[in-house]
Design a protein around this motif. Structure first.
Motif, PDB file in Angstrom:
ATOM      1  N   ASN A  70      42.287  48.173  21.891  1.00  0.00           N
ATOM      2  CA  ASN A  70      40.914  48.100  22.310  1.00  0.00           C
ATOM      3  C   ASN A  70      40.486  46.708  22.868  1.00  0.00           C
TER       4      ASN A  70
ATOM      5  N   VAL B  53      36.691  55.082  20.001  1.00  0.00           N
ATOM      6  CA  VAL B  53      37.106  54.722  21.338  1.00  0.00           C
ATOM      7  C   VAL B  53      36.525  55.555  22.184  1.00  0.00           C
TER       8      VAL B  53
ATOM      9  N   GLN C 258      36.585  54.031  28.921  1.00  0.00           N
ATOM     10  CA  GLN C 258      36.399  52.429  29.422  1.00  0.00           C
ATOM     11  C   GLN C 258      36.743  52.441  30.717  1.00  0.00           C
TER      12      GLN C 258
ATOM     13  N   THR D  65      29.883  47.980  24.780  1.00  0.00           N
ATOM     14  CA  THR D  65      30.073  48.358  26.010  1.00  0.00           C
ATOM     15  C   THR D  65      29.526  47.625  27.096  1.00  0.00           C
TER      16      THR D  65
END
Lengths: 958, 418
Positions: free
Chosen positions: A126, A720, A723, B159
C-alpha cells in the motif's frame, strides 16, 4: 520464522522488568528534582503502557502527548513507548510516531529499536503505508541511520506512486539538515524527481531544490516548461514555492522587457536600413519576448484568482519583477482584494504596495480610497496606509488627501496623529502648490491641546521653513510666542534652531528668547541646551551689541555642565566666536561657518530603498537581509542559450523501479547487518558491570526483530481499494496529425502521455508538438471552437506566435467516450484552417490501476460469461520470458502490472478513462501456447484489445 | 520552513507547543512577550518579529496568538496564510477555537498539526482529507469511544490525497441529496460628518453546503455576472469556463466550503441601507456633553434592517454616559470608554434613537476629537449589489438534488465619522 518471533516476544518480556527498575530510579530522581510536575506520572503511565489492553495503552499515550504539548519533558518513558511502535491500533501507532519523532534525537540508541518496523513498512504494497513509513523514518534525527535513509529515499524516488515520491522529496530536506555531507547524492535524487510529471511531486521537489541546491539553476532548464504548464494544478503551497523559484530563474535566463519605448522605435528603423550588417542588427533588434518568458507570465496569471493570499502575492511579485511595465496593472486589483483579509495579511500586503507605489503611482491611484484609514485599524496598518496615501499624492488628488488627513490628525490615537503630520509635511515638500496650505494648517495645529501633535508640527514646520524661510517670519514669530507652552524637548530645540538660523528675520524677538533661555538653561534637556548654545553663538555674531553678556553667561553655564557633549560644544563655540590671540585665524571665518546656508532636508518615504529586496519576502518585510535570502540577479545583457530548455526525450516514468529494487534491497540488508553488528560490538565493549547483560539482550532483540521483519510478510491490516497508479510504460512514438506540406509549413504530431488528464476525469491526455517549417512566423495557432464530432475536447491555449523553425509542445485532453472513433477538429492559424483527426489506439483509452492479487481474482470472478473474451496463441520462444511479456502488454495498452504469485500467469489491470469500467487482462503461459483472457464490461474494447495483444505477442522483435 | 508553533493565550502563557524539526526552546517567545508588552492594544503586536537566530511570525485569532518560529527566508504570507488555515481547521473541528477547546482536544490538535505539516512544509490542509484521516470529535463519538475503546483516527486511508480532485473524498453517500448556497455581501463604508459617502465597497462571498452522493459536477450561473469585478475561487472551480462563459463549473468538496469571494468595485454606486443622524458635542468649560443619535433605513429595497448594533469609542475624557434609548439596550464601559447599543430591528415608522448626556472629567478641557460610530446590521433575502443566481445544474449523477439559495447583506467595516 515463528520461533524467532516468539523468542523476540520473550526477550521483550524479560527486558521489561529490567527497564522498569531502571525507570523507577529515574522517577524518584525526577520527582525530587521538580516538584510542580505530577510525581506519579512516569511509573503510573508506564504501567498503563505495559498493560495488555489496547485502550489503556492508548489512554497513556494520549496523556503523554498532552504532556509533550505543554512542553513537559516525557523522555524517560522512551523505552516503554517505543515498544508499541508496531501496534495494530492506528491511533496508538500515530501517537507513538509523534513521541518518537520528538525524542529520538535525545535517545538515539533506543530509537534504533524502531527502525526495522519502518523498514518493513517501506516494502508494503500500500502506497500510503510506504509513504508514512518513509515520513517517520526520515524524521528521526539519528545520524547513525543516515545510510538507511539515503537508500530509502533513493528507492522511494523511483516508486510507482507519486505520493511516495512526494514524501521522498520531503525526506531529502530532512536528510540534508541532518547530514549536509550527503548533498551530492541528494542532488542526484532531486535531479531525478524534478523530471517527475506528477503535480503532487512538483511543489515538494522544488522546495527541496531551494533548500539543498538553489544555485544549480542548470537542473531547471529541461523542466522549466513542464513546471510552467503544471503550475495551475499543483497544490497551493507548492505553487508559492515554484513561483518564487521561477522568478529567480527567469531573471537569469531572459533579457529585460523594460526597455524604453523611444529606443524601441529607433532601433526598428535602424534594423530596416542596416540589414546587411548582421551582427549589429542582431544587437539592436527590437525586443521580442522569449516565448518561455511569455509562457511563465501567461500560466501564472490565472493564479491571481487563488483564494490563497500567499499565491496571489507570489504571482504579484513575479509580475513586478518580470513583466513588461504596461502589463503590471493586472495585479493591482488582486492586491487590493487581499486588503479585505486578516490583519496580518494586510500588514504584509500593504508593505509591498508601499514599495510599489513609490515607483509606480499610477498602479494604485484609482484605488486610493481603499487605503483610507478606519478608526478600528491597528496602528501599524494605519501608518502603512498613510505611507501609501502620501506616495500616491499628486497635484490632482492632493486636496482630497489633505481633507482626509485633517480627519486623521484629530484621531484619538496620538501616535497616528503625529505620523499624519509628518505625512502632511512630505506632501507639502513634494507638491509645491500646496506648501502654503499645509504650512497654514500645521500652524493651526500648534495651538492643539495635545503635546505630541504640537511637537510633531513644530518639527515638520521647521523642515518646511528651511525650504523658503524669507516669506515666513510671521510663522517664526508665532512659534516664539508659543514657545513657553511647549514642553517636548525636540520641539523646543527645533524652535531655538529656527530662531538662530533666521535671526535676521526676527531681530527683536530672538535676543529676548535667548534671555528667557538663559534663565532656564540648567533645567533644560540636553538637546535643548545644545541649541541654546547654538542660538547664543549665532546671535553673538549677528547682534553682539545686545547679546554679548548673555552669550558669555550661557557659555559659562555650559562650561560646567554635567554632560560632556555640552561642555565640548561650549569650548568649541567659545574658541570659534570670541577672538583671542591663540585662535586668530579661525574666528575670522566664524560667521561663514555658523551662518552657512543649509540645504533643506529631503522628506522621503521610509520605503524608498526597500526595492533592493525581492517583494513578498521576509527580508522585504523586515527591511534587512534574512538568513537564507537569495538575491534576485539583474537581467543578463544578452540572453543565454534558449535551446537548453528544449526537451526531446521523454523518459518512461517509474519503469526502472522494477529492475533496480533487487540489488538495492540486498545492499540495504547488508548495510543493516553491518550496523547491527557494530552496534552489538560497541555495547559489548562499552558495557561493564550489570548493564552489560541488559545491553546484550537489547542488541539481540534488535537482531531478532530485524530478522523477523525480513521474513514476515504483511502484518498491517488495511482496506485495499482500487487505486489509480502511474503508467508502467509510456511509448515515445508520436503520430502525425498534420504534415508540413498539407499544413502550409505547419506540422503537428501527437502522442499519448498515458497520464491522468488534468482537464477532466474522463479525458485522455495528449501531447501535441507543433512546429513551423515555413520561413515566416505563424500566428494565433488554435483549435477551432466548433468540433465536427461529438467528442468533448479540451483545447490548448492559443499560441500567439510561432517563429520559423521553432516548435512548441502543448497538452490537450479529449474525451473519446470509450470508443475508438476518431476525434475530428480544425487546427487553425491566423490564415488557414486544417481538418485533422486523432485516431486513438484502443490501449490508450485505459488508465492503469493497482490492486492485490486476491482482489483481482475476485473481480475477475464477477466478470465472466459475456464479459470475458479469450484466445490461445503460440508464443515465439524469445517472448516467453516474464519481462518480455510484461513489456509487450504494457506497450500495447496503458494498464498496470499486478504482482502475481504464480510463475506462469501474468496479470494486468486498468480501467477505461471515460466510464471507469474495469479491464482485467491475464496471460497464462502453457509452453508453447499462451492463453490471453480479458474480462471487462466493455466487450467491444475487450475484443479489440485481444486482437492487439495477439499480434503483439506473436510477433517477435521489441 | 515552519520550525515550531507556540500557542499563547491572552494572559501571556504558552499553553501548547509543537515542533516539526529539532526542538526550539520556548524562551524564544520572550522576544514576542517583549513586543506584546510594548503594544498598547493586542492587535498592535507586529506580525513579524526578528530575533537573533529566529523570526517569529504571529497571528491573533480568538484572543489566542499563534506564534510560528522560522529560521530562514520564507514568504511571510505563506506562514500567515497557513496559520489562519490552522485556526480555520480547529474551528471546523471543535466549533470554537478557544483555549479551553484546544486544551480539551489536545490529542486531536496534535494529530492534526502532525498531518498538516511535514518537516515544516504543508502536507494536507484540505479539510476533506483531514476529516478522513482524523474524525472530528462529537459528543456521541466521544461516548462511544470511551465505551468501546475505539478511536477517532480514521481506519481508512485517505484516498483523496492521491486523486485528481483532492478536495473531495470518494464514496460519499447521502439519503437526502442537498446543495445550499448562501450569497453573503458585506458593505464596507466610511460616511463623513454630513452624511455623504466617502468610500463604499461591496465584498461578497458564496458559501456552500453541499451534501451530494457520488461525484456530482455542478454548474452555477448568474443573471448578471458582469457585476463581479474581481473574484477568487475555491480550487475546485474551473477557471477556463469562468473566463470563457462566466459560469462556475466545479466538482464540489463534501460539506461546507467557500466557493467564491468577489468584490464589487468602488467605482459602481453602492446603495447605503442605513443613515445616521447624530449630534455629539462638548461645550468648552462645562463638564457635560450632549449625545444624540438616530438611525433610519435608506435604500433597503423594502427589506427590514435587523440585528443592528451601534458601537463607538468615546473620548478619554468622558467619565460616564447617561442615555435613554427609544428601543434596545445600551452599555457604557467607563474603563475602555466603549459605548455599545444593541438596537435590534429598525422600525421605519418609529425610528430608534439614543439621547442623553455625557459627564466629563471635572476641569478637563473639551476633547478635540469626535468619536466614530461603527454600525453592524443584517438584511435578509437581499444581495445589495443586485447579484442574482440564475440556475444550478448537476451532471454526472442521476438523482435529483434539493437546491436552495439564500441571500444576505451585512455591514462589514461600516463607519460614520462625526
Amino acid at each position: 520464522m515463528r520461533n524467532a518471533l516468539v523468542s523476540a516476544e520473550n526477550l521483550q518480556l524479560t527486558l521489561k522488568t529490567d527497564f522498569s527498575s531502571e525507570e523507577q530510579a529515574l522517577t524518584i530522581k525526577h520527582s525530587s528534582g521538580n516538584e510542580e510536575k505530577p510525581i506519579v506520572f512516569p511509573s503510573y503511565l508506564k504501567e498503563m503502557l505495559e498493560s495488555n489492553k489496547e485502550s489503556l495503552k492508548l489512554e497513556a499515550m494520549k496523556r503523554i502527548v498532552g504532556l509533550i504539548a505543554k512542553g513537559k519533558n516525557a523522555s524517560e518513558l522512551f523505552p516503554a513507548v517505543v515498544k508499541n511502535v508496531a501496534s495494530k491500533n492506528i491511533e496508538l501507532k500515530k501517537l507513538v510516531y509523534v513521541y518518537l519523532v520528538r525524542y529520538a534525537e535525545e535517545q538515539q540508541d533506543l530509537a534504533l529499536l524502531s527502525i526495522s518496523t519502518f523498514q518493513r513498512a517501506l516494502k508494503d504494497p500500500n502506497q500510503l503505508i510506504r509513504a508514512s513509513a518513509l515520513r517517520v523514518l526520515s524524521s528521526i534525527r539519528v545520524p547513525i541511520i543516515v545510510p538507511i535513509m539515503m537508500l530509502a529515499i533513493k528507492e522511494a524516488a523511483t516508486d510507482l506512486s507519486p505520493y511516495v515520491r512526494k514524501t521522498a522529496a520531503h525526506a531529502i530536506q530532512k536528510l540534508y539538515s541532518l547530514d549536509p555531507d550527503q548533498k551530492e547524492h541528494l542532488i542526484e535524487v532531486i535531479e531525478k524527481l524534478l523530471k517527475d510529471k506528477s503535480t503532487l511531486v512538483a511543489g515538494s521537489v522544488v522546495m527541496a531544490f531551494e533548500e539543498v541546491c538553489p544555485d544549480r539553476i542548470d537542473l531547471i532548464h529541461k523542466n522549466y516548461r513542464k513546471l510552467c504548464n503544471l503550475l495551475v494544478d499543483v497544490e497551493e503551497w507548492g505553487q508559492v514555492v515554484i513561483i518564487h523559484m521561477l522568478t529567480r530563474y527567469a531573471r537569469t535566463q531572459f533579457v529585460s522587457p523594460w526597455r524604453e519605448d523611444a529606443m524601441f522605435d529607433e532601433n526598428n528603423e535602424k534594423a530596416f536600413y542596416d540589414s546587411e550588417e548582421e551582427r549589429k542588427v542582431e544587437q539592436t533588434r527590437p525586443y521580442i519576448m522569449d516565448p518561455d518568458h511569455r509562457l511563465l507570465l501567461r500560466n501564472t496569471k490565472p493564479l491571481l484568482q487563488s483564494r490563497n493570499t500567499a499565491v496571489v502575492m507570489a504571482v504579484s511579485q513575479l509580475y513586478w519583477h518580470l513583466a513588461p511595465k504596461h502589463e503590471l496593472s493586472i495585479i493591482t486589483k488582486s492586491l487590493v482584494r487581499l486588503l479585505r483579509s486578516h490583519r496580518e495579511v494586510q500588514y504584509v500586503v500593504l508593505q509591498n504596495i508601499a514599495t510599489m507605489s513609490i515607483q509606480r503611482k499610477g498602479m494604485f491611484e484609482p484605488f486610493m480610497k481603499s487605503f483610507y484609514v478606519r478608526s478600528t485599524d491597528a496602528t501599524h496598518i494605519k501608518t502603512l496606509k498613510l505611507e501609501i496615501l502620501t506616495n500616491l499624492a499628486n497635484e490632482a488628488n492632493i486636496s482630497t488627501i489633505l481633507r482626509e488627513f485633517q480627519t486623521y490628525v484629530k484621531s484619538q490615537d496620538k501616535a497616528f496623529a503625529a505620523a499624519t503630520i509628518q505625512a502632511i509635511g512630505r506632501c507639502a515638500t513634494n507638491i509645491s502648490e500646496v506648501t502654503d496650505t499645509c504650512l497654514n494648517g500645521l500652524v493651526l495645529l500648534l495651538s492643539n491641546r495635545d503635546e505630541t501633535v504640537v511637537a510633531e508640527s513644530v518639527v515638520v514646520i521647521k523642515k518646511l521653513l528651511q525650504t523658503q524661510p524669507s516669506q515666513h517670519s510671521d510663522i517664526i514669530k508665532h512659534m516664539a510666542k508659543l514657545f513657553d507652552n511647549i514642553t517636548v524637548p525636540m520641539a523646543r530645540a527645533s524652535i531655538l534652531w529656527l530662531m538662530g538660523e533666521y535671526c535676521e528675520h526676527v531681530p527683536k524677538i530672538a535676543p529676548d528668547v535667548l534671555r528667557k533661555m538663559a534663565k532656564t538653561f540648567t533645567n533644560e534637556e540636553d538637546i535643548v541646551k545644545l541649541q541654546i548654545v547654538n542660538l547664543a553663538a549665532k546671535l553673538y555674531l549677528t547682534n553682539s551689541k545686545q547679546t554679548k553678556l548673555l552669550t558669555q553667561y550661557i557659555l559659562n553655564l555650559g562650561k560646567y555642565d554635567q554632560n560632556y557633549d555640552i561642555r565640548d560644544r561650549t569650548r568649541f563655540i567659545r574658541q570659534l566666536i570670541v577672538p583671542n590671540e591663540k585662535s586668530g585665524a579661525l574666528s575670522k571665518y566664524a560667521r561663514r561657518i555658523l551662518m552657512a546656508p543649509k540645504p533643506a532636508p529631503v522628506l522621503q518615504s521610509a520605503f524608498k530603498d526597500r526595492d533592493r529586496f525581492q517583494l513578498g519576502t521576509l527580508s522585504h518585510t523586515l527591511n534587512s537581509q534574512a538568513s537564507g535570502y537569495l538575491e534576485l540577479s539583474d537581467w543578463p545583457a544578452v540572453a543565454p542559450d534558449q535551446s537548453v530548455r528544449n526537451v526531446e526525450v521523454v523518459e518512461p516514468a517509474g519503469a526502472p523501479a522494477l529492475r533496480k529494487s533487487k540489488t538495492a534491497k540486498s545492499n540495504e540488508k547488508r548495510l543493516l547487518l553491518i550496523i547491527m553488528t557494530k552496534y552489538i560490538l560497541i555495547h559489548i565493549v562499552l558495557s561493564i558491570s550489570t548493564q552489560f547483560f541488559v545491553n546484550c539482550m537489547c542488541s539481540l532483540l534488535h537482531l531478532c526483530v530485524f530478522l523477523a521483519c525480513q521474513f514476515d510478510a504483511v502484518s498491517w491490516h488495511v482496506h485495499v481499494s482500487l487505486q489509480a497508479s502511474s503508467p508502467v510504460f509510456v511509448p515515445e512514438t508520436s503520430h502525425e496529425l498534420l504534415h508540413r506540406m498539407t499544413g502550409k509549413g505547419l506540422s503537428a504530431q501527437y502522442r499519448f502521455t498515458r497520464q491522468p488528464c488534468i482537464y477532466g476525469n474522463s479525458m485522455v491526455s495528449l501531447q501535441l508538438t507543433l512546429s513551423n517549417s515555413s520561413d515566416q512566423a505563424l500566428e494565433n495557432i488554435h483549435i477551432s471552437e466548433k468540433s465536427s464530432t461529438g467528442q468533448n475536447i479540451h483545447r490548448f491555449n492559443a499560441i500567439e506566435r510561432l517563429e520559423p523553425q521553432a516548435s512548441v509542445t502543448v497538452s490537450m485532453g479529449v474525451d473519446f467516450n470509450d470508443s475508438t472513433q476518431a476525434a475530428n477538429f480544425q487546427l487553425c492559424t491566423k490564415e488557414d484552417e486544417f481538418s485533422v483527426s486523432i485516431q486513438p489506439a484502443v490501449g490508450e483509452l485505459l488508465l492503469p490501476i493497482t490492486m492485490s492479487e486476491a482482489d483481482f481474482t475476485k473481480e475477475q470472478g464477477k466478470l465472466m460469461g459475456m464479459n470475458e473474451s479469450s484466445a490461445t496463441i503460440t508464443m515465439k520462444p524469445e517472448n516467453v520470458s516474464s519481462q518480455s511479456v510484461n513489456r509487450k502488454v504494457v506497450s500495447v495498452a496503458n494498464i498496470g502490472v499486478i504482482p502475481s504469485s504464480q510463475e506462469n500467469i501474468y496479470r494486468f489491470a486498468g480501467k477505461t478513462v471515460s466510464s471507469g469500467s474495469l479491464v482485467l487482462v491475464s496471460v497464462a503461459l502453457k509452453d508453447p501456447d499462451a492463453v490471453i483472457t480479458i474480462n471487462t464490461e466493455k466487450t467491444v474494447i475487450g475484443s479489440m484489445l485481444l486482437r492487439q495483444f495477439k499480434t503483439a505477442l506473436t510477433n517477435s522483435g521489441p | 520552513m515552519i520550525h515550531s508553533l507556540f500557542l499563547v493565550n491572552a494572559s501571556g502563557d504558552i499553553f501548547l507547543e509543537k515542533h516539526w524539526k529539532s526542538v526550539v526552546s520556548r524562551s524564544v517567545c520572550d522576544y514576542f512577550f517583549e513586543a506584546l508588552e510594548r503594544a498598547t492594544e493586542p492587535e498592535n503586536v507586529p506580525p513579524v518579529i526578528p530575533t537573533p537566530h529566529h523570526y517569529l511570525i504571529n497571528v491573533l485569532r480568538h484572543r489566542i496568538y499563534f506564534v510560528a518560529v522560522i529560521q530562514s527566508e520564507v514568504p511571510p504570507l505563506f506562514v500567515i496564510e497557513f496559520l489562519h488555515r490552522v485556526v480555520d481547521t480547529f474551528q471546523d473541528y471543535f466549533g470554537v477555537c478557544t483555549e479551553a477547546a484546544i486544551k480539551d482536544n489536545v490529542v486531536v490538535v496534535y494529530e492534526l498539526l502532525e498531518e498538516m505539516l511535514d518537516n515544516g512544509f504543508p502536507l494536507a490542509t484540505e479539510s476533506n482529507i483531514l476529516k478522513e484521516l482524523i474524525k472530528p470529535p462529537t459528543i456521541l463519538r466521544t461516548v462511544v469511544n470511551t465505551i468501546t475503546g475505539s478511536t477517532n483516527v480514521g481506519e481508512q486511508l485517505p484516498t483523496g490525497q492521491l486523486s485528481v480532485v483532492p478536495w473531495r473524498r470518494t464514496g460519499v453517500k447521502y439519503t437526502n441529496n442537498e446543495a445550499y448556497f448562501d450569497v453573503i455581501e458585506e458593505i464596507d463604508a466610511i460616511i463623513d460628518k454630513s452624511g455623504s459617502t466617502i468610500t463604499a465597497e461591496i465584498q461578497g462571498v458564496i458559501d456552500a453546503c453541499v451534501k451530494l452522493t457520488g461525484m456530482p459536477d455542478l454548474t452555477l450561473s448568474f443573471m448578471n455576472p458582469r457585476l463581479l469585478d474581481d473574484v477568487s475561487f475555491h480550487p475546485c472551480v474551473r477557471f477556463k469556463r469562468w473566463e470563457a462563459e462566466r459560469i462556475l463549473s466545479f466538482i464540489p468538496p463534501d460539506g461546507n466550503f467557500r466557493l467564491l469571494s468577489y468584490h464589487v468595485s468602488s467605482q459602481n454606486l453602492v446603495a447605503i441601507p442605513v443613515y445616521v443622524k447624530h449630534n455629539i458635542s462638548f461645550r468648552e468649560g462645562s463638564s457635560q456633553g450632549r449625545f444624540e443619535l438616530t438611525l433610519g433605513p435608506k435604500q433597503t429595497m423594502g427589506k427590514a434592517v435587523e440585528s443592528v448594533l451601534v458601537s463607538s469609542q468615546l473620548p478619554r475624557g468622558v467619565l460616564n454616559a447617561n442615555l435613554n434609548p427609544s428601543q434596545g439596550t445600551y452599555t457604557f464601559d467607563p474603563v475602555t470608554k466603549l459605548l455599545s447599543w444593541d438596537v435590534g430591528k429598525i422600525n421605519p415608522q418609529k425610528l430608534p434613537s439614543l439621547k442623553g448626556s455625557m459627564s466629563l472629567q471635572a476641569g478637563a478641557s473639551k476633547p478635540d476629537e469626535n468619536p466614530t460610530i461603527n454600525i453592524q446590521f443584517k438584511i435578509q433575502q437581499l444581495a445589495i449589489s443586485g447579484l442574482k443566481v440564475n440556475r444550478l445544474d448537476m451532471y454526472g449523477e442521476k438523482y435529483k438534488p434539493f437546491k436552495g439559495i439564500k441571500y444576505m447583506t451585512k455591514a462589514g467595516k461600516f463607519q460614520v465619522r462625526t
